[in-house]
Design a protein around this motif. Structure first.
Motif, PDB file in Angstrom:
ATOM      1  N   LYS A 151      -3.114  11.223  -0.034  1.00 56.10           N
ATOM      2  CA  LYS A 151      -1.742  11.135  -0.573  1.00 56.10           C
ATOM      3  C   LYS A 151      -1.681  10.102  -1.690  1.00 56.10           C
ATOM      4  O   LYS A 151      -1.053  10.321  -2.729  1.00 56.10           O
ATOM      5  CB  LYS A 151      -0.756  10.755   0.539  1.00 56.10           C
ATOM      6  N   GLN A 152      -2.336   8.972  -1.461  1.00 53.46           N
ATOM      7  CA  GLN A 152      -2.280   7.943  -2.498  1.00 53.46           C
ATOM      8  C   GLN A 152      -3.056   8.398  -3.737  1.00 53.46           C
ATOM      9  O   GLN A 152      -2.651   8.127  -4.866  1.00 53.46           O
ATOM     10  CB  GLN A 152      -2.779   6.593  -1.962  1.00 53.46           C
ATOM     11  N   ARG A 153      -4.166   9.108  -3.537  1.00 56.41           N
ATOM     12  CA  ARG A 153      -4.881   9.659  -4.690  1.00 56.41           C
ATOM     13  C   ARG A 153      -3.983  10.626  -5.466  1.00 56.41           C
ATOM     14  O   ARG A 153      -3.977  10.636  -6.699  1.00 56.41           O
ATOM     15  CB  ARG A 153      -6.145  10.400  -4.243  1.00 56.41           C
ATOM     16  N   LEU A 154      -3.244  11.440  -4.736  1.00 56.40           N
ATOM     17  CA  LEU A 154      -2.346  12.383  -5.396  1.00 56.40           C
ATOM     18  C   LEU A 154      -1.268  11.638  -6.176  1.00 56.40           C
ATOM     19  O   LEU A 154      -0.944  12.004  -7.313  1.00 56.40           O
ATOM     20  CB  LEU A 154      -1.711  13.323  -4.370  1.00 56.40           C
ATOM     21  N   SER A 155      -0.737  10.583  -5.587  1.00 52.55           N
ATOM     22  CA  SER A 155       0.327   9.879  -6.309  1.00 52.55           C
ATOM     23  C   SER A 155      -0.247   9.200  -7.551  1.00 52.55           C
ATOM     24  O   SER A 155       0.425   9.085  -8.581  1.00 52.55           O
ATOM     25  CB  SER A 155       1.110   8.942  -5.387  1.00 52.55           C
ATOM     26  N   ILE A 156      -1.516   8.795  -7.491  1.00 53.56           N
ATOM     27  CA  ILE A 156      -2.157   8.234  -8.685  1.00 53.56           C
ATOM     28  C   ILE A 156      -2.395   9.332  -9.728  1.00 53.56           C
ATOM     29  O   ILE A 156      -2.162   9.129 -10.924  1.00 53.56           O
ATOM     30  CB  ILE A 156      -3.476   7.518  -8.309  1.00 53.56           C
ATOM     31  N   ALA A 157      -2.804  10.510  -9.265  1.00 56.12           N
ATOM     32  CA  ALA A 157      -2.999  11.632 -10.203  1.00 56.12           C
ATOM     33  C   ALA A 157      -1.686  11.958 -10.914  1.00 56.12           C
ATOM     34  O   ALA A 157      -1.666  12.217 -12.123  1.00 56.12           O
ATOM     35  CB  ALA A 157      -3.511  12.862  -9.452  1.00 56.12           C
TER      36      ALA A 157
END
Ligand code: ADP
Ligand code: ADP
Length: 231
Positions: A147-153
């Motif tokens: 989820k955090q990777r997605l929010s960074i993307a």
């Protein structure tokens, strides 16, 4: 690229006035990865909010790329938030029933990208943060780290020069948190990354600068991990 001069910020309630920022003077450049630390209530979130145009300040001046912001009206601030700042939050701020691609696309469509371009970018940035293959996954079905990777993307796809991250590892275990900080470190090569953290020890190996706030004032502002330590 961001300069704060004597920035002060007050919160007014019916019965009291709190000065959350006291004459803050700071300069930030592209390439910096800044850890913002300080005890709860010291003004960390307020500082991030002011820099990212989410909160108005009361005194002082902020410059963006050499341009003073005093003449910005509400629409200018909205454009600034939308076009210049990539936001990464502790609780991810994703839309759970949207797929990973849709979460990124929705931000891009708001910015004015066309459908196809938005999809293309979304897929590219998923790959960049290590989520290739999860294009059709709903955000609610991802692990915390994903989820955090997605929010960074999503923040990255906006292609801003500034990334603002408020406790991005707050909900992550140590190892996952380390990976997220490493990802932010990579991004800071050609961006300014400002990160509020309660866990400076974890961030220390990666950041280039440490700022500590106390009661609305900057009490520490030092470079960390300077390249040139060879003698
Ligand atoms: P930190 O992020 O370091 O915990 P904050 O920036 O949230 O600190 O808060 C700084 C000070 O401003 C604190 O004294 C806090 O209570 C006060 N404050 C923050 N937000 C508000 C608000 N919306 N209304 C009134 N006071 C606030
Ligand atoms: P007014 O006083 O007429 O509301 P302002 O220019 O002070 O006009 O503010 C208009 C809007 O712009 C406000 O809603 C405020 O949230 C936003 N705004 C003003 N200054 C800032 C700022 N420094 N950072 C973020 N938003 C701001």
């Amino acid at each position: 690229m961001i300069v704060l001069q004597n920035i002060s910020k007050y919160y007014y309630t019916d019965t009291s006035v709190t000065q959350a920022l006291r004459k803050i003077n700071l300069e930030f450049k592209i390439g910096e990865f800044v850890a913002i630390t300080g005890e709860s209530g010291s003004g960390k979130s307020t500082l991030l909010n002011v820099i990212s145009g989410m909160d108005a300040f009361d005194d002082g001046e902020m410059f963006f790329c050499g341009e003073p912001t005093f003449q910005y009206d509400a629409a200018d601030w909205e454009n600034f938030r939308r076009n210049e700042i990539g936001f990464v939050f502790q609780n991810y701020s994703l839309i759970g029933h949207y797929t990973t691609v849709e979460n990124i696309k929705s931000a891009l469509l708001i910015m004015g990208y066309q459908e196809e371009e938005a999809t293309r970018k979304a897929v590219t940035y998923l790959e960049k943060v290590g989520l290739k293959g999860l294009e059709k996954q709903r955000a609610s079905e991802l692990s915390s780290g994903q989820k955090q990777r997605l929010s960074i993307a999503r923040a990255l796809a906006k292609n801003t020069s500034i990334i603002v991250a408020d406790e991005p590892t707050g909900n992550l275990d140590r190892e996952t948190g380390d990976q997220i900080i490493q990802l932010l470190k990579e991004l800071s090569k050609d961006k300014l990354v400002l990160m509020v953290t309660h866990n400076y020890d974890q961030a220390e190996p990666y950041v280039t600068r440490k700022i500590r706030l106390h009661d609305g004032e900057v009490v520490v502002d030092v470079p960390v991990n300077e390249q040139d330590e060879s003698v």
